[in-house]
Design an enzyme around this catalytic site. Sequence first.
Site, PDB file in Angstrom:
ATOM      1  N   ARG A 180       1.076  -0.968  -0.073  1.00 55.65           N
ATOM      2  CA  ARG A 180       0.192  -0.306  -0.205  1.00 55.65           C
ATOM      3  C   ARG A 180       0.739   1.424   0.157  1.00 55.65           C
ATOM      4  NH1 ARG A 180      -2.701  -3.958   2.745  1.00 55.65           N
ATOM      5  NH2 ARG A 180      -1.646  -2.994   4.437  1.00 55.65           N
ATOM      6  N   GLY A 191      -1.088 -12.120   9.396  1.00 54.60           N
ATOM      7  CA  GLY A 191      -0.968 -13.189   9.737  1.00 54.60           C
ATOM      8  C   GLY A 191      -1.940 -13.840  10.559  1.00 54.60           C
ATOM      9  N   GLY A 192      -2.834 -12.723  10.034  1.00 55.62           N
ATOM     10  CA  GLY A 192      -3.538 -13.236  11.254  1.00 55.62           C
ATOM     11  C   GLY A 192      -4.791 -14.677  10.550  1.00 55.62           C
ATOM     12  N   GLU A 193      -5.057 -15.445   9.975  1.00 53.81           N
ATOM     13  CA  GLU A 193      -5.350 -16.289   9.329  1.00 53.81           C
ATOM     14  C   GLU A 193      -4.592 -17.404   9.265  1.00 53.81           C
ATOM     15  OE1 GLU A 193      -6.260 -12.832   7.495  1.00 53.81           O
ATOM     16  OE2 GLU A 193      -7.944 -14.008   8.918  1.00 53.81           O
ATOM     17  N   TRP A 239      -1.722  -5.699  10.751  1.00 56.00           N
ATOM     18  CA  TRP A 239      -1.235  -4.765   9.490  1.00 56.00           C
ATOM     19  C   TRP A 239      -1.390  -3.982   8.353  1.00 56.00           C
ATOM     20  CZ3 TRP A 239      -5.259  -5.255   5.333  1.00 56.00           C
ATOM     21  CH2 TRP A 239      -6.109  -5.354   5.680  1.00 56.00           C
ATOM     22  N   ASN A 242      -8.248  -9.690  13.875  1.00 53.35           N
ATOM     23  CA  ASN A 242      -9.057 -11.323  13.759  1.00 53.35           C
ATOM     24  C   ASN A 242      -8.266 -11.816  15.077  1.00 53.35           C
ATOM     25  OD1 ASN A 242      -8.059 -12.125  11.409  1.00 53.35           O
ATOM     26  ND2 ASN A 242      -8.059 -13.866  12.682  1.00 53.35           N
ATOM     27  N   ASP A 284     -14.183 -12.283  11.363  1.00 53.97           N
ATOM     28  CA  ASP A 284     -13.218 -11.743  10.838  1.00 53.97           C
ATOM     29  C   ASP A 284     -13.427 -10.490  10.590  1.00 53.97           C
ATOM     30  OD1 ASP A 284     -10.387 -11.664  10.086  1.00 53.97           O
ATOM     31  OD2 ASP A 284     -11.500 -11.977   7.702  1.00 53.97           O
ATOM     32  N   ASP A 318     -11.157  -7.622  11.605  1.00 56.70           N
ATOM     33  CA  ASP A 318     -10.148  -6.973  12.479  1.00 56.70           C
ATOM     34  C   ASP A 318     -11.013  -5.230  12.437  1.00 56.70           C
ATOM     35  OD1 ASP A 318      -9.181  -9.026  11.562  1.00 56.70           O
ATOM     36  OD2 ASP A 318      -8.096  -8.537   9.747  1.00 56.70           O
ATOM     37  N   ASN A 339     -13.391  -1.861   4.888  1.00 57.32           N
ATOM     38  CA  ASN A 339     -12.137  -3.181   4.813  1.00 57.32           C
ATOM     39  C   ASN A 339     -10.493  -2.618   5.376  1.00 57.32           C
ATOM     40  OD1 ASN A 339      -9.309  -4.516   3.735  1.00 57.32           O
ATOM     41  ND2 ASN A 339     -11.170  -6.223   4.619  1.00 57.32           N
TER      42      ASN A 339
END
Lengths: 615, 124
Positions: free
Chosen positions: A185, A245-247, A295, A313, A356, A358, A444
Site C-alpha cells: 500500500r 498473518g491473522g489467518e 497489518w 482478528n 473476522d 479485524d 476494509n
Amino acid sequence: MRSIHRSILKSLLLVLISAAFLWSCSPAEQQSSSMPDVPEMSESANTFNGDDVAEALVISTTHWLNERDIGDGEGPVSSEMLTEPQTASAGRNWLQYGGDYSNNRHSPIEQLSVENIDRLSFEWGFPSGTLGQFAVSPIVYDGIMYLTTSYNRLIALDARTGEMYWRYDHQQPEDLRLCCGPANRGASIHGDKIFMATLDARLLAFDRFSGEKLWDSEIIEYFRGFSATSAPLIVKDLALIGVGGGEFGVRGFFDAYNINTGEREWRHYTVPAEGEPGYETWSGNSYETGGAPAWTIGTYDAELNLVYWTTGNPAPDWNGDARLGDNLFSDSVLAINPDTGERVWYYQFTPHDVWDYDGNSHLFQAELDQDGENIKALVQANRNGFFYAINRENGEFIRATSYMEQLNWADSMEPSGRPVVNPEALPSEEPTMRICPGALGGMNGSVAGSLNPDLGLAFIPVIESCQLMQKGLSMFVEGQMFTGGLPIPVDGVPDEIGDVAAYGHISAVNYNTGDIAWRYYDPQPMMAGTLSTAGGLVFTGSQTGHALGLDAETGDVVWRKRLGGGVRSQPIAYELDGDAYVAIASGNFQGIAAFAGADISIPEGGQLYVFKIDN
Amino acid sequence: MQLLKTLSLLSCIAVILISCGPASEPPSKADEYLTDAAAVQRGRSIFVGTCAGYCHRLTPEVVDAVYLFDCEWKHGGSDQAIFNTVTNGVPNTRMIGFGTNFPEGEDDLWKVIAFLKSNRAACS
C-alpha cells in the site's frame, strides 16, 4: 540382416517411446516435474541511463539505479516536516500514507474544486507490470513520486511527467504466506531515505535519489505465516511496521526499526504472553496461536507522544470454541509510547470475534465537538460496521453508530462500548443466515478513508456484501492457514439466499454525531480509498474500473473517468508549479473481488493514472 | 519382420492405454469411511475448518488454490497420493505438510479424503 536390425531398432525405439510415455503418465513424476525451481534470490544492479534506453531494454535485471541529478532541491525530509499538518504551505507534497499524521487524507489544494473539476484531465500514466491489487497510496516529495506496486516493485518517477528515475523489483519466494493477494500500500520517506515493507516480511531502506538499497532487515521468517503489506509509519527516527498473518495463527506484533541502521528498537506483541495482562482472556493455551495481526499503518499524535495502532482478528477466525474469552488485544486500538513500545491504553472493538472483523480499519485523528467541549478523538469506520469515536488521550469510548445499511451481527451497543451480539448471527456448521457485514467488513483495512475537518465529515468506502459463515474444526500447523471455517459469498450469486446483490457506497459520516450526511451508491462494493480536498471534492474509484470525483457536500458525481481495471488504490493529490495533480491507480485482485461479490470479469493488471488541472 | 513390428506397436499401445486409463487404485481406509456418515461429517468439518478458509473452496471460485472436487489433480488423485500430499506438503508452495498434526491422527486425514470422495464430481 540389415532389415532385421532396422526392425529391431524400430521396435526398441517404440518401447523407449512407450516407456517415456509411461513415465510422463506417472502421478509421482507429474508431481516432481511440476515443482517450480527455487527462484534465484540474487539481484543485479545496473545504472539506468535515460539516454541509453536500448541498453536498458535488453538487460534483464531487478534493480535500475539512477545517477542523474534529480529533484527540485527541497532537501531531506525532517521529523518536523512530518509533524507539520498538511496545510496549504506543506500541501504541495504528499508526504505520508495518510497525508499527514492525522491520517485524514485531506489535501489543502483548493483548486481541486467542484468549479474546476471539468479541467481535470489526463496528464501521464505508468504501468505496474504486475498482477494483483495495485493498492498504493503514492508519496510525492521534491518533484518525485515514489510508487509501490503489488509484489513490491518500488519506483521513483518524475511527478510532473511520469519519467522513471529508478526501479527496484523485490525478488519474492514462491511460497509466500498471503491470505488476500500480493498487495503493497505504499512507501514512506524520511531524510533522504525511502522505506518499503515486503510480502516476505522484510523492511528495506533506499537512497531516494539513486535507488541504492541502504539496508535490508528481516522482520520475521515469512514462512511461519507472516507478511507485510503496509507503508511504514515514520515517527522520530523510527520506522514502525506491523505484520499480517491473522489467518495463519501467528502471534501478532508491530516493530520499530532505527531508520539509520535498520536495527530493531522494540517489538510490541498484540497477544499477551503467559502471565501478562490480558492473558486471562484466552482459554487454555490458545494465546499461543492468537493472531491479532497489525497489518495496517497506525497514526501518531506528536503532542501527546502517542502512536495509535490497530489489531486484527483472533485466530482461528470463525471458530472461537477453543479460545473462549475476550481474546485481548485482538480487534483493538492500542495507544503506544513510541519511545519504549509500551502500551498506555487500549480499547477493544469486537471482543471474542468469530466473524473476522479485524480492527485494522483506517484511523483518523479528529477534534470532536461534544456539547461545546473539544475532545481529541480517534474516529474509525470499523470493519464490524460501527463508526467509532474514542478519546485518544485516554481511550474512553465516546460513541459507536452503524455506518452500514445491513448490519445485523450486533443488536446494539452497550454504553461501555461493548457490542451486544445477535445470538443468531454466529458461524455454524450448517449456516443459513446472511451475516452483515461479511468477512471483508463494512470498510476494509486495505483501503483508506478521508476526512474533511471543515465539513465535519469522514468519507468512508463501504462494502455491502453479507455472507454465510461456516464453522469447522481448526488445526494449527505453523505456516498453514488456521481459519476454523470460512465465509461463503452469497450476495450476487444467483439463486443463493434472498437473491440479494452485493453493492457499495461512499458514506459521508458526520463524525461529531455519527449521522450519515449523504451516500453515493455504486452497483459494486466500494473497495478503493478516498481523498478529500479543501476545494470540496472527494475522489475514489470503483470495482467497475472508474475514477470518481464527488461533491463533498452532496455526494453528487461531478467527474467520472474509466480507468479500466477495478480500483483498489488510495488516491492522492499534489501541487507542482501551481498545477494540481490527482494520482489514482487501477488494478484489481480477483480473489478478493470475488469474495466481496464484485465483478471478476475485468482482467487484472496495474496502471497508475495522473490527472492535472493546469493553473 | 512386419509381424514383429506390428506386435511391438500393439504391445506399446496396450501398455500406454492401461497406464493412462482410469486408475484402478487399491481400496484405502478412506473407502471404509465412505459409508460411515459420522466419519464423513468429521472429514467435512476438518476440511471446512482447516482447508477451505482462503484456499480450497467448497465451490469452484476464483482463488489461487486448486478446487478439490473436480477430476483434475496436480499431485496425484489416488487416495494414497492425496494422503501423501496433505501429509508432506508441496515444496515451494504455501501448501505446508500437515504431518501428523491431525487431532485423531491418520484417521482424521482418511476421513477428510472420504469427504472429498463422497463429494467429488463423476469422472469419466
